[in-house]
Design an enzyme around this catalytic site. Structure first.
Site, mmCIF file in Angstrom:
data_model
loop_
_atom_site.group_PDB
_atom_site.id
_atom_site.type_symbol
_atom_site.label_atom_id
_atom_site.label_comp_id
_atom_site.label_asym_id
_atom_site.label_seq_id
_atom_site.Cartn_x
_atom_site.Cartn_y
_atom_site.Cartn_z
ATOM 1 N N SER A 279 -4.696 -3.874 -3.426
ATOM 2 C CA SER A 279 -4.035 -5.326 -3.600
ATOM 3 C C SER A 279 -4.978 -6.128 -4.262
ATOM 4 C CB SER A 279 -3.537 -5.786 -2.724
ATOM 5 O OG SER A 279 -3.333 -7.413 -2.527
ATOM 6 N N LYS A 285 -5.185 -3.663 1.919
ATOM 7 C CA LYS A 285 -3.849 -2.747 1.331
ATOM 8 C C LYS A 285 -4.211 -1.566 0.587
ATOM 9 C CE LYS A 285 0.170 -3.984 1.065
ATOM 10 N NZ LYS A 285 1.292 -4.283 0.526
ATOM 11 N N GLU A 292 5.639 5.001 -6.483
ATOM 12 C CA GLU A 292 6.655 4.031 -6.930
ATOM 13 C C GLU A 292 6.781 3.881 -8.314
ATOM 14 O OE1 GLU A 292 5.357 0.683 -3.538
ATOM 15 O OE2 GLU A 292 4.323 0.526 -5.447
#
Ligand code: ARG
Length: 470
Positions: A279, A285, A292
Site C-alpha cells: 500500500s 500491507k 483481484e
C-alpha cells in the site's frame, strides 16, 4: 503519401471527413495484417491455377504478398493510415507495387468474405492461446495439489465449514472446471474450422473459383457451406467470447477464494512477495492484486460477449457494417486472457499453503459431524435418526467446548440411546472422526481420498500432456 481513395470510390464523390473518420476500422483491424496477407496469397494462387488471372500475374502477386508478409512480421511494413481498412490497404499496396496485378487480386472476393476469413484465421491463434493458457494453469495446480493430498482443510458450503477436505481436492475441483473450459474452446475451434473465402459479398461469385483448394491451402477442414451465412455469421467470435466468459467466471471464483484464503481472517495461504503489492500509505500491507485484477477483468470479457450478442441480434442477413465492431470485442478478450495467463500461473506457482492453519480450521465447526451420522447409518440406523442423534451430540459438544471425538459415553447417551444401541463406543470416535480418516474413507470416484486424488492428478497430468501434443 498521396491521400488514398476508397476501393469503391469510382465515380462517386469523396466522403465527409468526419464520416470517414467514424467509419474507418484501420486503427483496429491493422492487427489482421498478417492473416489478411496469408488469405490473399491463397486467393491469388487459386486465381492463377484456375485461369481466372494469368499465372505469371498470380505469381507476381503471391511474391509481392509474401514480401509484404515478411516486412509485416519484421515490423517494417508501413501502413497508410488514410486507408478505410486493412483490406483496402493490402490491395492499395499491391497495386502500388505491381500495378495491374494488384488491381486483379480482388477478383471473385469481397471484403465481406475477406474479413470473415481474417477473423477465422485470427481466432485460430486466439483459441490456441486460450487452450494453452488453461493447460498451463492446470499443470501448475496439479503440481501444487500433488504436494497436498493430505493437507487437511475444511470444505465449505454457504461459506461455512462443511466437511473435512484437502487442499489437493479443492485444487482439483478447480481443474475439473478448467478441463471443461479447455473443451469448450476446442469444440468451438473445430466448428470455426471452415473457410468463408469465395462466398464474396453474399451470394457467391460468378467466376470459377476453387473454394476447396483455398480452404485446404489455408488449413481449413472445408469451405463454408452457405455463402450468405458465411458472410453474416459471427458465431466463432461469439463462441470464443462465451467460452472465455465461462472461463473467466471460473477464474474469478478461484481468485475470490485465493483472496479469502490469503486474508489474515483465514490465514490458509501466503501469496509470494513478487505476486503481491504494498500500500502507498499503510506500511504493513500486502495486497492480493493479481487475483483481484483477474477477478475484475472478468467484467471486460463478459462485456465483450454482451457486445457481440447485441451487435448481431437485430441484423438482417447478410453483412451489415455493424459487424465491423466485432473486432474490438474479440481483440479485447484475447489481450485480457493473454496478459492474465502468465501472471495467474506465477501467482499459483508462488503460493505457500499454511497447512497448520488450514488443519486447525477443522478443530472447530464440527465438520466431521456427517461422518458420525454415517457411522450410525452404516450400523443400520435410518439416516434421519442418525442425523437427529448427531445434531444433539453436536449441541452437547458445543456447550462443553469439546470436539465430537472428545465426547465420552455419558455424553453420547445423553445425546441419543442409538449410540449405545448401535454399538458406538466413545473410545472409537477418536480414530473414526480424525479428519484424514474422514477424507480417506471417501474412496469413491470423484471423492477426496488421497489415493483417488493422486489418481486424478495423474489423469489430469496425462490429459495436459496429450493436449499439448495435439
Ligand atoms: N472493415 C469492414 C469490417 O470490418 C470490412 C468489410 C467491409 N464491407 C463492406 N461491405 N463495407 O467489417
Amino acid at each position: 503519401m498521396e491521400k488514398a481513395g476508397k476501393l469503391w470510390e469510382v465515380g462517386t464523390g469523396a466522403l465527409n471527413p468526419k464520416v470517414e473518420a467514424f467509419l474507418s476500422s484501420l486503427a483496429v483491424d491493422k492487427r489482421f495484417m498478417e492473416v489478411d496477407l496469408e488469405g490473399s496469397a491463397a486467393h491469388a494462387s487459386m486465381l492463377g491455377k484456375t485461369g481466372i488471372i494469368k499465372s505469371d500475374m498470380a505469381r507476381s502477386l503471391v511474391d509481392a504478398i509474401l514480401e509484404m508478409l515478411e516486412e509485416a512480421r519484421a515490423g517494417k511494413l508501413e501502413v497508410d493510415d488514410g486507408c478505410e481498412d486493412i483490406h483496402s490497404f493490402v490491395e492499395q499496396e499491391l497495386t502500388r507495387r505491381l500495378g495491374a496485378a494488384g488491381r486483379a487480386v480482388h477478383s471473385g472476393r469481397s471484403r465481406n468474405d475477406q474479413v470473415a476469413l481474417d477473423m477465422r484465421l485470427y481466432l485460430r491463434k486466439a483459441f490456441s492461446d486460450a487452450q494453452h493458457g488453461i493447460l498451463t494453469i492446470m499443470d501448475s495446480l496439479c503440481n501444487l495439489a500433488a504436494k497436498h493430498t493430505e493437507s487437511m482443510m475444511p470444505s465449505y458450503t454457504h461459506l461455512r465449514r462443511a466437511q473435512p477436505s484437502t487442499l489437493a481436492f479443492h485444487l482439483l475441483a478447480w481443474c475439473a472446471a478448467l478441463e471443461r473450459d479447455y473443451g469448450r474452446f476446442k469444440d468451438a475451434s473445430i466448428r470455426a474450422n471452415e473457410c468463408p473465402l469465395g462466398s464474396a459479398a453474399v451470394a457467391g461469385s460468378g467466376l470459377p473459383l476453387d473454394r476447396e483448394a483455398v480452404a485446404l491451402s489455408l488449413g481449413f477442414a472445408r469451405p463454408s457451406r452457405n455463402d450468405m451465412d458465411a458472410t453474416a455469421d459471427r458465431d466463432a467470435c461469439t463462441e470464443y467470447a462465451a467460452a472465455a466468459s465461462i472461463f473467466m467466471m471460473h477464474l474469478s471464483r478461484y481468485c475470490e477464494e485465493l483472496i479469502l484464503w490469503s486474508s489474515s481472517e483465514f490465514g490458509f495461504i501466503e501469496i509470494a512477495d513478487d505476486c503481491s503489492t504494498g500500500s502507498s500509505i499503510m506500511p504493513q500491507k500486502r495486497n492480493p492484486d493479481v487475483a483481484e485484477l483477474a477477478r475484475g477483468k472478468s467484467g471486460r470479457v463478459f462485456g465483450a460477449l454482451m457486445e457481440l450478442l447485441t451487435i448481431q441480434k437485430g441484423l438482417p442477413l447478410a453483412y451489415n457494417r455493424d459487424l465491423q465492431a466485432d473486432k474490438e470485442a474479440v481483440f479485447g478478450i484475447h489481450d485480457s486472457l493473454n496478459s492474465l495467463f502468465p501472471a495467474f500461473v506465477a501467482l499459483i506457482n508462488g503460493l505457500k499453503p499454511k497447512t497448520a492453519n488450514m488443519a486447525k480450521a477443522l478443530d472447530t465447526g464440527f465438520a466431521e459431524a456427517t461422518d458420525l451420522a454415517d457411522l450410525l447409518t452404516s450400523k443400520g440406523l435410518p439416516f434421519r435418526d442418525s442425523y437427529a442423534a448427531v445434531k444433539k451430540a453436536v449441541a452437547i459438544a458445543d456447550s462443553k467446548k469439546l470436539r465430537l471425538k472428545e465426547l465420552d459415553n455419558a455424553d453420547l447417551a445423553e445425546a441419543s440411546p442409538f449410540f449405545k444401541e448401535f454399538g458406538i463406543d466413545a473410545a472409537k470416535l477418536g480414530y473414526w472422526l480424525e479428519p484424514l480418516a474422514c477424507v480417506s474413507r471417501r474412496k469413491h470416484v470423484g471423492g477426496p481420498a488421497p489415493e483417488r486424488v493422486k489418481e486424478e492428478i495423474d489423469r489430469l497430468k496425462a490429459f495436459v500432456k496429450a493436449c499439448r501434443m495435439e
